[in-house]
Enzyme design. Structure first.
Site, PDB file in Angstrom:
ATOM      1  N   PHE A  65       0.820  -1.175  -0.011  1.00  0.00           N
ATOM      2  CA  PHE A  65       0.103  -0.080  -0.052  1.00  0.00           C
ATOM      3  C   PHE A  65       0.989   1.035   0.108  1.00  0.00           C
ATOM      4  O   PHE A  65       0.992   1.998  -0.890  1.00  0.00           O
ATOM      5  CB  PHE A  65      -0.811  -0.096   1.164  1.00  0.00           C
ATOM      6  CG  PHE A  65      -1.621   1.223   1.703  1.00  0.00           C
ATOM      7  CD1 PHE A  65      -2.300   1.898   0.635  1.00  0.00           C
ATOM      8  CD2 PHE A  65      -1.456   1.567   2.893  1.00  0.00           C
ATOM      9  CE1 PHE A  65      -2.844   3.270   1.012  1.00  0.00           C
ATOM     10  CE2 PHE A  65      -2.205   2.774   3.338  1.00  0.00           C
ATOM     11  CZ  PHE A  65      -2.791   3.649   2.414  1.00  0.00           C
ATOM     12  N   ILE A  79      13.129 -10.562   1.991  1.00  0.00           N
ATOM     13  CA  ILE A  79      14.179  -9.718   2.681  1.00  0.00           C
ATOM     14  C   ILE A  79      14.843 -10.857   3.755  1.00  0.00           C
ATOM     15  O   ILE A  79      15.692 -10.496   4.186  1.00  0.00           O
ATOM     16  CB  ILE A  79      13.739  -8.442   3.632  1.00  0.00           C
ATOM     17  CG1 ILE A  79      12.638  -8.781   4.537  1.00  0.00           C
ATOM     18  CG2 ILE A  79      13.286  -7.347   2.502  1.00  0.00           C
ATOM     19  CD1 ILE A  79      12.230  -7.872   5.301  1.00  0.00           C
ATOM     20  N   TYR A 127       4.949  -6.875  17.367  1.00  0.00           N
ATOM     21  CA  TYR A 127       5.311  -5.875  15.813  1.00  0.00           C
ATOM     22  C   TYR A 127       6.005  -4.946  16.518  1.00  0.00           C
ATOM     23  O   TYR A 127       6.842  -4.313  16.002  1.00  0.00           O
ATOM     24  CB  TYR A 127       3.980  -5.846  15.271  1.00  0.00           C
ATOM     25  CG  TYR A 127       3.695  -4.623  14.395  1.00  0.00           C
ATOM     26  CD1 TYR A 127       4.488  -4.640  13.115  1.00  0.00           C
ATOM     27  CD2 TYR A 127       3.188  -3.583  14.820  1.00  0.00           C
ATOM     28  CE1 TYR A 127       4.579  -3.642  12.401  1.00  0.00           C
ATOM     29  CE2 TYR A 127       3.281  -2.273  13.823  1.00  0.00           C
ATOM     30  CZ  TYR A 127       3.591  -2.498  12.626  1.00  0.00           C
ATOM     31  OH  TYR A 127       4.020  -1.613  11.841  1.00  0.00           O
ATOM     32  N   ILE A 153     -16.669  -4.069  15.989  1.00  0.00           N
ATOM     33  CA  ILE A 153     -15.838  -3.273  16.918  1.00  0.00           C
ATOM     34  C   ILE A 153     -15.444  -4.066  17.854  1.00  0.00           C
ATOM     35  O   ILE A 153     -16.112  -4.669  18.578  1.00  0.00           O
ATOM     36  CB  ILE A 153     -16.663  -1.989  17.214  1.00  0.00           C
ATOM     37  CG1 ILE A 153     -16.840  -1.351  15.908  1.00  0.00           C
ATOM     38  CG2 ILE A 153     -15.846  -1.192  18.132  1.00  0.00           C
ATOM     39  CD1 ILE A 153     -17.942  -0.009  16.016  1.00  0.00           C
ATOM     40  N   ARG A 171     -10.051  -6.651  22.784  1.00  0.00           N
ATOM     41  CA  ARG A 171      -8.806  -7.495  22.761  1.00  0.00           C
ATOM     42  C   ARG A 171      -7.609  -6.762  23.524  1.00  0.00           C
ATOM     43  O   ARG A 171      -7.718  -5.693  23.863  1.00  0.00           O
ATOM     44  CB  ARG A 171      -8.388  -7.711  21.406  1.00  0.00           C
ATOM     45  CG  ARG A 171      -8.157  -6.423  20.515  1.00  0.00           C
ATOM     46  CD  ARG A 171      -7.612  -6.804  19.152  1.00  0.00           C
ATOM     47  NE  ARG A 171      -7.472  -5.600  18.517  1.00  0.00           N
ATOM     48  CZ  ARG A 171      -6.779  -5.312  17.350  1.00  0.00           C
ATOM     49  NH1 ARG A 171      -6.649  -6.307  16.544  1.00  0.00           N
ATOM     50  NH2 ARG A 171      -6.735  -4.254  16.767  1.00  0.00           N
ATOM     51  N   GLU A 199      -5.176  -4.445  23.561  1.00  0.00           N
ATOM     52  CA  GLU A 199      -4.680  -3.349  22.792  1.00  0.00           C
ATOM     53  C   GLU A 199      -4.575  -2.029  23.335  1.00  0.00           C
ATOM     54  O   GLU A 199      -4.942  -1.842  24.549  1.00  0.00           O
ATOM     55  CB  GLU A 199      -5.508  -2.895  21.278  1.00  0.00           C
ATOM     56  CG  GLU A 199      -6.921  -2.727  21.421  1.00  0.00           C
ATOM     57  CD  GLU A 199      -7.686  -2.344  20.434  1.00  0.00           C
ATOM     58  OE1 GLU A 199      -7.331  -2.284  19.441  1.00  0.00           O
ATOM     59  OE2 GLU A 199      -9.121  -2.504  20.501  1.00  0.00           O
TER      60      GLU A 199
HETATM   61  N1  LIG Z   1      -0.276   1.523   7.050  1.00  0.00           N
HETATM   62  C1  LIG Z   1       0.087   2.048   8.181  1.00  0.00           C
HETATM   63  O1  LIG Z   1      -0.813   2.483   8.715  1.00  0.00           O
HETATM   64  C2  LIG Z   1       1.252   1.868   8.885  1.00  0.00           C
HETATM   65  C3  LIG Z   1       1.618   2.557  10.406  1.00  0.00           C
HETATM   66  C4  LIG Z   1       2.727   2.486  10.799  1.00  0.00           C
HETATM   67  C5  LIG Z   1       3.810   1.746  10.111  1.00  0.00           C
HETATM   68  N2  LIG Z   1       3.520   1.151   8.887  1.00  0.00           N
HETATM   69  C6  LIG Z   1       4.569   0.430   8.233  1.00  0.00           C
HETATM   70  O2  LIG Z   1       4.816   1.081   7.112  1.00  0.00           O
HETATM   71  C7  LIG Z   1       5.131   0.008   5.883  1.00  0.00           C
HETATM   72  C8  LIG Z   1       4.183  -0.254   4.891  1.00  0.00           C
HETATM   73  O3  LIG Z   1       3.119  -0.633   5.486  1.00  0.00           O
HETATM   74  P1  LIG Z   1       1.576  -0.903   4.428  1.00  0.00           P
HETATM   75  O4  LIG Z   1       0.637  -0.299   5.380  1.00  0.00           O
HETATM   76  O5  LIG Z   1       2.127  -0.374   2.995  1.00  0.00           O
HETATM   77  O6  LIG Z   1       1.325  -2.394   4.396  1.00  0.00           O
HETATM   78  P2  LIG Z   1       1.498  -3.391   3.218  1.00  0.00           P
HETATM   79  O7  LIG Z   1       1.239  -4.848   3.714  1.00  0.00           O
HETATM   80  O8  LIG Z   1       0.482  -2.954   2.313  1.00  0.00           O
HETATM   81  O9  LIG Z   1       2.948  -3.665   2.684  1.00  0.00           O
HETATM   82  C9  LIG Z   1       3.912  -4.011   3.165  1.00  0.00           C
HETATM   83  C10 LIG Z   1       4.660  -4.975   1.709  1.00  0.00           C
HETATM   84  O10 LIG Z   1       5.885  -5.582   2.493  1.00  0.00           O
HETATM   85  C11 LIG Z   1       5.721  -6.986   1.603  1.00  0.00           C
HETATM   86  N3  LIG Z   1       6.428  -7.867   2.609  1.00  0.00           N
HETATM   87  C12 LIG Z   1       6.059  -8.209   3.634  1.00  0.00           C
HETATM   88  N4  LIG Z   1       7.248  -9.059   4.301  1.00  0.00           N
HETATM   89  C13 LIG Z   1       8.040  -9.150   3.158  1.00  0.00           C
HETATM   90  C14 LIG Z   1       9.426  -9.833   3.060  1.00  0.00           C
HETATM   91  N5  LIG Z   1       9.624 -10.785   4.184  1.00  0.00           N
HETATM   92  N6  LIG Z   1      10.055  -9.549   1.947  1.00  0.00           N
HETATM   93  C15 LIG Z   1       9.767  -8.961   1.135  1.00  0.00           C
HETATM   94  N7  LIG Z   1       8.561  -8.190   1.112  1.00  0.00           N
HETATM   95  C16 LIG Z   1       7.801  -8.078   2.217  1.00  0.00           C
HETATM   96  C17 LIG Z   1       4.412  -7.266   1.286  1.00  0.00           C
HETATM   97  O11 LIG Z   1       4.205  -8.164   0.298  1.00  0.00           O
HETATM   98  C18 LIG Z   1       3.812  -5.802   1.191  1.00  0.00           C
HETATM   99  O12 LIG Z   1       3.715  -5.434  -0.168  1.00  0.00           O
HETATM  100  C19 LIG Z   1       5.220  -1.270   6.909  1.00  0.00           C
HETATM  101  O13 LIG Z   1       6.676  -1.488   7.376  1.00  0.00           O
HETATM  102  C20 LIG Z   1       4.417  -0.940   8.230  1.00  0.00           C
HETATM  103  O14 LIG Z   1       4.866  -1.656   9.461  1.00  0.00           O
HETATM  104  C21 LIG Z   1       2.281   1.306   8.371  1.00  0.00           C
END
Ligand SMILES: NC(=O)c1ccc[n+]([C@@H]2O[C@H](COP(=O)([O-])OP(=O)(O)OC[C@H]3O[C@@H](n4cnc5c(N)ncnc54)[C@H](O)[C@@H]3O)[C@@H](O)[C@H]2O)c1
Length: 329
Positions: A11, A52, A138, A198, A265, A267
């Site tokens: 995303f 990764i 996490y 919820i 839950r 949280e």
């Molecule tokens: N969306 C949020 O609200 C939010 C908030 C805080 C932090 N984050 C962080 O931002 C980052 C992106 O989040 P997002 O919401 O876009 O999530 P997302 O799941 O849409 O994107 C994460 C991507 O990483 C890939 N991925 C996961 N594990 C992998 C691995 N081992 N090797 C290669 N690719 C891998 C997935 O296929 C996915 O495309 C994450 O690190 C998340 O922790 C997101």
């Protein structure tokens, strides 16, 4: 500039890749598609499908790269208690593989998307100067990577930026994941004729941030001198409770369904952040307000339709698992 974006099929990552390519950068995406989609990846990016956790592939992906944006992770806070091993392997060890490769390849700047989850239960609004107190696996893994980057800078001089985004939502979010991203979960359920579910009384609060407000700041963080070595919250400031959020999503989806409540839950009850630092350093501004953003996302969700939920095959721990996660199987 040669840039690697891990998680670039996801995303936030895919929007970031679009932005970086628009700015004239040469971008490689490393993503195993565990949570993202090939269709999200900009056609002008070089796509490497893989994890990764694959050290050889990581070394190849990092070769001759100037900047790394490390977004790959499985970001399911609540579920992480029940998939601890997977969480640490994917989110911590995977990140360490990348940091090793970055050091060995003299990467100029490493931008890491950490999370607001590092604060845990803490004084709100969360300020970057607070001592982290993560309460789930996490959040603990994110905090460990933050510390690794700080120490890596001290020992090897690698420059880094830590961004803590909070509750980002919008077009291309994986609405098929039943364990995370509350707005997407609600939309996916509503499209299947099921009401928003919820946890507890719904009085818990979060500040929701639209993707278009986040991406330019995230991208810029790699190039702004003042961001170097900093931890920066990134997202909206205005908290909303989950009851109100559900009402807004129902309205945007044009649904007459009524939310239902399940037992609470484990949280954090209230989680929202200060935004002063992101305003000062990255020029953050909330331009898309919540109802407008939800409406944009709802239009997109209705266009793409409901997504089949991807259910976790085997939980590592079943004890105290929320009951409706058990029946998902
Ligand atoms: N969306 C949020 O609200 C939010 C908030 C805080 C932090 N984050 C962080 O931002 C980052 C992106 O989040 P997002 O919401 O876009 O999530 P997302 O799941 O849409 O994107 C994460 C991507 O990483 C890939 N991925 C996961 N594990 C992998 C691995 N081992 N090797 C290669 N690719 C891998 C997935 O296929 C996915 O495309 C994450 O690190 C998340 O922790 C997101």
């Amino acid at each position: 500039m040669k840039i690697l974006v891990t998680g670039g099929a996801g995303f936030m990552g895919s929007h970031l890749v679009d932005y970086l390519i628009n700015e004239g950068n040469e971008v490689t995406v490393l993503d195993d598609l565990s949570g993202g989609f090939k269709d999200n990846v900009n056609k002008q990016a070089t796509f490497m499908k893989g994890s990764i956790n694959d050290v050889e592939l990581v070394n190849k992906a990092v070769d001759e790269v100037d900047v790394i944006f490390h977004l790959a992770a499985y970001a399911a806070e609540g579920l992480s208690h029940f998939i601890k091993h997977f969480n640490y392997e994917n989110n911590l060890i995977g990140s360490i593989n990348l940091i090793n490769a970055a050091i060995n390849n003299n990467v100029k700047r490493f931008v890491f998307t950490s999370s607001m989850a590092v604060y845990g239960t803490n004084q709100t609004p969360f300020d970057e100067s607070l001592t982290p107190n993560p309460e789930d696996s996490y959040g603990i893994s994110k905090y460990a990577v933050e510390r690794e980057l700080a120490i890596t800078h001290e020992l090897f001089g690698m420059k880094y930026v830590i961004i803590r985004p909070h509750n980002v939502y919008g077009v291309r979010q994986n609405i098929g994941d039943p364990y995370r991203n509350v707005i997407g979960i609600f939309m996916n359920r509503i499209m299947q004729g099921k009401p928003p579910r919820i946890y507890g009384d719904g009085e818990q609060t979060r500040a929701f941030s639209y993707i278009d407000d986040i991406v330019p700041c995230l991208a810029k963080s790699a190039f702004i001198r003042a961001a170097e070595g900093q931890i920066i919250n990134l997202g909206a400031a205005e908290p909303t409770n989950i009851n109100d959020l559900a009402e807004m999503v129902l309205r945007a989806m044009g649904s007459n369904l009524k939310s239902i409540h399940t037992p609470p839950r484990h949280e954090v009850k209230h989680a929202f952040c200060t935004i002063k630092k992101s305003e000062e350093i990255l020029g953050y501004k909330t331009k898309v307000h919540l109802m407008e953003g939800i409406q944009k996302m709802a239009e997109w969700a209705k266009r793409v339709g409901p997504r089949k939920s991807k259910v976790w095959e085997k939980y590592e721990v079943e004890k105290n698992l929320p009951s409706f996660w058990k029946v998902l199987k």
